[in-house]
Design an enzyme around this catalytic site. Structure first.
Site, PDB file in Angstrom:
ATOM      1  N   HIS A 204      -3.423  -5.770   0.948  1.00 13.22           N
ATOM      2  CA  HIS A 204      -2.790  -6.014   2.251  1.00 13.22           C
ATOM      3  C   HIS A 204      -2.818  -7.499   2.632  1.00 13.22           C
ATOM      4  O   HIS A 204      -3.760  -7.926   3.306  1.00 13.22           O
ATOM      5  CB  HIS A 204      -3.543  -5.240   3.339  1.00 13.22           C
ATOM      6  CG  HIS A 204      -3.354  -3.765   3.302  1.00 13.22           C
ATOM      7  ND1 HIS A 204      -2.344  -3.139   3.996  1.00 13.22           N
ATOM      8  CD2 HIS A 204      -4.040  -2.786   2.673  1.00 13.22           C
ATOM      9  CE1 HIS A 204      -2.418  -1.831   3.802  1.00 13.22           C
ATOM     10  NE2 HIS A 204      -3.447  -1.587   2.995  1.00 13.22           N
TER      11      HIS A 204
ATOM     12  N   GLU B 120      -1.156  -8.836   4.936  1.00 11.62           N
ATOM     13  CA  GLU B 120      -1.026  -8.951   6.403  1.00 11.62           C
ATOM     14  C   GLU B 120      -2.366  -8.784   7.107  1.00 11.62           C
ATOM     15  O   GLU B 120      -2.505  -9.145   8.262  1.00 11.62           O
ATOM     16  CB  GLU B 120       0.004  -7.926   6.914  1.00 11.62           C
ATOM     17  CG  GLU B 120      -0.487  -6.495   7.121  1.00 11.62           C
ATOM     18  CD  GLU B 120      -0.616  -5.679   5.829  1.00 11.62           C
ATOM     19  OE1 GLU B 120      -0.615  -6.272   4.729  1.00 11.62           O
ATOM     20  OE2 GLU B 120      -0.750  -4.433   5.945  1.00 11.62           O
TER      21      GLU B 120
ATOM     22  N   CYS C 225       0.845  -1.199   0.000  1.00 12.76           N
ATOM     23  CA  CYS C 225       0.000   0.000   0.000  1.00 12.76           C
ATOM     24  C   CYS C 225       0.884   1.255   0.000  1.00 12.76           C
ATOM     25  O   CYS C 225       1.558   1.512  -0.964  1.00 12.76           O
ATOM     26  CB  CYS C 225      -0.976  -0.065   1.179  1.00 12.76           C
ATOM     27  SG  CYS C 225      -2.368   1.059   0.992  1.00 12.76           S
TER      28      CYS C 225
END
Lengths: 79, 229
Positions: free
Chosen positions: B203, B205, B86
């Protein structure tokens, strides 16, 4: 000495903000606006005294930071 | 695998990525402040999501010139693995480690939702645990994720198999409707030529633990541990 830098998106790079503004202008009744491109203006106060040297420095500033030359063009006005 | 997470003023996914990396590797990452001039010796450097420097000038532009980035660039050029997610992707673009630009989303809206991604190639340290063409779901959360590159650049990325992920629909088809932000060729993530640097808007994560609603992202971190341990 003053320098003014105009940074605009290159031709062919989509400008969604410009499109939105164009749409808003036509909503306001402004006909005949065929395109809107947005950009940024930077006004720099320089201690330089030599115009050519100042232009060269500002060009380096544009290349390194003020513009992303992959997507943007810049134009420098000195004085 | 020892990792370092670079923290800029305005980073807000630095802890998320640290948790995901620690879960996969068993080692707590070094958190490195942007003013540090060197990064400790590590196997992986992660640039987290967020709004570094308030997105002033262009997203990632100021962070790309912060003191720590000089060393990040040098390490990347020497072959250290670098993952930018990002805002981290925006920083990699602005620092010149990856080609192209990230523009305002076509809709002009900030988009926060889960999206389908097609894994273009599992030939990388980041995607080795996925299959070619596999559909995965990662969240996106950005206002400026509209990837731009000119025609020649796009062709080069495709010829060199440097597109990591593309936005796809529920059936795994890469269609204009599945493109959330206007990115050229639905591109969601790209590698550098040496394939040790990956930048991506989604993302992984944020979906790396069942408690978060899915763990499609975990395979990226498990794969990195396998490759870099």
């Amino acid at each position: 000495m003053k320098a003014r830098v105009h940074v605009t998106l290159k031709t062919g790079v989509l400008d969604p903000q410009g499109k939105a503004i164009q749409h808003a202008l036509s909503q306001l009744g402004f006909d005949g606006v065929e395109g809107v491109r947005t950009g940024k203006v930077f006004e720099l106060e320089l201690t330089d005294t030599d115009q050519a040297a100042a232009r060269e420095r500002v060009q380096q500033m544009c290349e390194q930071l003020l513009a992303n030359t992959v997507i943007e063009n810049y134009d420098i006005e000195i004085g | 695998m020892q990792a370092a997470v670079i923290v800029f003023p305005g980073s807000n996914c630095d802890r998320d990525i640290a948790v995901a990396l620690e879960r996969a590797s068993g080692q707590r990452p070094h958190m490195v402040w942007h003013k540090d001039s060197t990064v400790p010796e590590v196997d992986l450097i992660a640039l987290p999501g967020g709004f570094s420097y308030g997105d002033y000038l262009r997203c990632g532009a100021i962070a790309a010139h912060s003191p720590v980035m000089r060393d990040v660039k040098a390490r990347a050029q020497k072959g250290t693995a670098v993952l930018g997610i990002c805002n981290g992707f925006q920083v990699l673009i602005e620092s010149g480690l990856l080609p192209g630009g990230l523009l305002r989303n076509e809709s002009l809206k900030y988009i926060c939702k889960d999206v389908g991604l097609e894994v273009e190639t599992h030939d990388s340290i980041f995607t080795r645990r996925y299959r070619n063409g596999q559909r995965v779901v990662f969240p996106i959360a950005h206002g400026d994720g509209n990837y731009f590159i000119d025609e020649d650049g796009r062709r080069r990325l495709e010829d060199e198999e440097r597109i990591a992920f593309r936005y796809c629909d529920a059936m795994g088809q890469v269609t204009p409707e599945a493109n959330p932000n206007g990115s050229v060729a639905n591109i969601a993530g790209i590698y550098n030529r040496e394939r040790n640097v990956l930048g991506m808007m989604p993302h992984p994560e944020r979906l790396a633990d069942p408690l978060l609603g899915g763990r499609d992202g975990a395979a990226m971190f498990d794969g990195l541990v396998e490759a870099l341990a």
